[in-house]
Design a protein around this motif. Structure first.
Motif, short mmCIF file in Angstrom:
data_model
loop_
_atom_site.label_atom_id
_atom_site.label_comp_id
_atom_site.label_asym_id
_atom_site.label_seq_id
_atom_site.Cartn_x
_atom_site.Cartn_y
_atom_site.Cartn_z
N ALA A 123 1.24 -1.00 -0.16
CA ALA A 123 -0.11 0.06 -0.17
C ALA A 123 0.68 1.61 0.04
CB ALA A 123 -0.91 0.09 1.57
N ARG A 124 2.52 0.88 0.86
CA ARG A 124 2.39 2.77 0.52
C ARG A 124 3.99 2.47 -0.72
NH1 ARG A 124 5.68 3.53 6.18
NH2 ARG A 124 6.25 5.25 4.62
N TYR A 125 4.13 1.64 -1.20
CA TYR A 125 4.63 1.52 -2.68
C TYR A 125 5.07 2.87 -3.25
CZ TYR A 125 6.67 -0.07 -7.50
OH TYR A 125 7.48 -0.17 -8.54
N PRO A 126 3.60 3.56 -3.89
CA PRO A 126 3.64 4.63 -4.42
C PRO A 126 4.34 6.14 -3.62
CG PRO A 126 1.82 4.34 -4.40
CD PRO A 126 2.34 2.66 -3.57
N GLU A 127 3.90 5.99 -2.40
CA GLU A 127 5.00 7.02 -1.73
C GLU A 127 6.41 6.22 -1.37
OE1 GLU A 127 4.90 7.50 2.87
OE2 GLU A 127 3.75 7.31 1.90
N ILE A 128 6.95 5.54 -1.52
CA ILE A 128 8.50 4.91 -1.30
C ILE A 128 9.65 5.12 -3.15
CG2 ILE A 128 9.85 2.70 -0.88
CD1 ILE A 128 7.63 1.50 0.76
N PHE A 129 8.50 4.57 -3.58
CA PHE A 129 8.94 4.93 -4.72
C PHE A 129 8.76 6.32 -5.46
CE2 PHE A 129 8.22 5.93 -9.80
CZ PHE A 129 8.90 4.28 -10.09
N ARG A 130 8.15 7.70 -5.06
CA ARG A 130 8.87 8.25 -4.86
C ARG A 130 9.95 8.66 -4.18
NH1 ARG A 130 2.88 8.95 -4.98
NH2 ARG A 130 2.96 9.55 -2.87
N VAL A 131 10.41 8.55 -3.63
CA VAL A 131 11.34 8.74 -2.27
C VAL A 131 12.65 8.42 -3.34
CG1 VAL A 131 12.87 8.91 -0.76
CG2 VAL A 131 10.05 9.24 -0.17
N LEU A 132 12.87 7.04 -3.38
CA LEU A 132 13.44 6.34 -4.66
C LEU A 132 13.66 6.44 -5.60
CD1 LEU A 132 12.68 3.42 -3.49
CD2 LEU A 132 14.69 4.82 -2.15
N VAL A 133 12.45 6.82 -7.62
CA VAL A 133 12.71 7.64 -8.42
C VAL A 133 11.95 9.07 -9.12
CG1 VAL A 133 12.19 6.23 -10.39
CG2 VAL A 133 12.99 4.83 -8.50
N GLN A 134 12.34 9.57 -9.28
CA GLN A 134 11.92 11.16 -10.02
C GLN A 134 11.65 10.70 -11.46
OE1 GLN A 134 14.59 13.90 -8.31
NE2 GLN A 134 14.22 13.70 -7.00
N GLY A 135 10.92 10.84 -11.98
CA GLY A 135 10.39 11.70 -13.30
C GLY A 135 8.96 10.66 -13.46
N PRO A 136 9.13 9.15 -13.17
CA PRO A 136 7.91 7.79 -13.49
C PRO A 136 6.02 8.61 -12.81
CG PRO A 136 9.40 6.58 -12.88
CD PRO A 136 10.09 8.00 -13.34
N LYS A 137 5.35 7.84 -12.22
CA LYS A 137 4.04 8.24 -11.87
C LYS A 137 3.72 7.40 -11.52
CE LYS A 137 5.13 13.01 -10.80
NZ LYS A 137 6.26 13.14 -10.96
N VAL A 138 3.45 7.02 -10.35
CA VAL A 138 2.77 5.76 -9.87
C VAL A 138 1.84 5.46 -9.09
CG1 VAL A 138 2.90 2.88 -8.50
CG2 VAL A 138 5.13 3.52 -9.68
#
Length: 167
Positions: A123-138
């Motif tokens: 459930a927290r994947y999109p939030e974690i993703f935003r911290v680690l990767v910039q550009g694509p959106k999840v």
């Protein structure tokens, strides 16, 4: 529809894919370092293809680097680790280790200390993703109690990599 027990088939064209990845798509250096160690001296063969190789040959864990470069390094490492598999399946299997890389970082330890179950982590994947990767959106949408849909806006790179991370 794909399940973890069903291998992916086909070869991944890393250079064609890298040309399609927008320059503003970047990710944290913590994910690069593991593959440099795995590749050893073979990394030098890739270095000339990289757009932003690290100064002094070391990726800084919390600095951002081109996702294009990551895919080149990751592809070489996955093919080296799983030489008898199609490259798409090699990507998937190699990427299953990415969560472990994040968990070993300071940020990962703090993040996962607050997560009490795999469902909460997903459930927290999109939030974690935003911290680690910039550009694509999840975006994650819960479709029912036991199912979610994850949408990637502007997904670039290896689908096998993405699937392996989620698995």
């Amino acid at each position: 529809s794909v399940v973890p027990s069903q291998p992916l088939s086909g070869e991944y064209d890393v250079e064609a894919s890298a040309r399609e990845i927008p320059k503003e798509h970047v990710m944290k250096g913590m994910f690069f370092s593991r593959y440099l160690k795995l590749l050893g001296s073979r990394y030098r063969l890739l270095e000339e293809k990289l757009e932003a190789p690290p100064r002094l040959g070391k990726y800084l864990p919390f600095a951002f680097y081109p996702f294009r470069d990551f895919m080149r390094i990751f592809d070489a490492a996955a093919r080296q680790s799983y030489p008898d598999l199609p490259s798409k399946e090699a990507h998937r299997r190699e990427a299953r280790n990415e969560v472990g890389v994040f968990i070993e970082s300071t940020l990962g330890k703090v993040t996962f200390s607050l997560v009490e179950s795999p469902q909460v982590a997903l459930a927290r994947y999109p939030e974690i993703f935003r911290v680690l990767v910039q550009g694509p959106k999840v975006r994650l949408t819960r479709t029912d109690k036991h199912q979610v849909t994850i949408d990637y806006k502007e997904h670039f790179g290896s689908l096998g990599y993405t699937m392996g991370v989620l698995e």
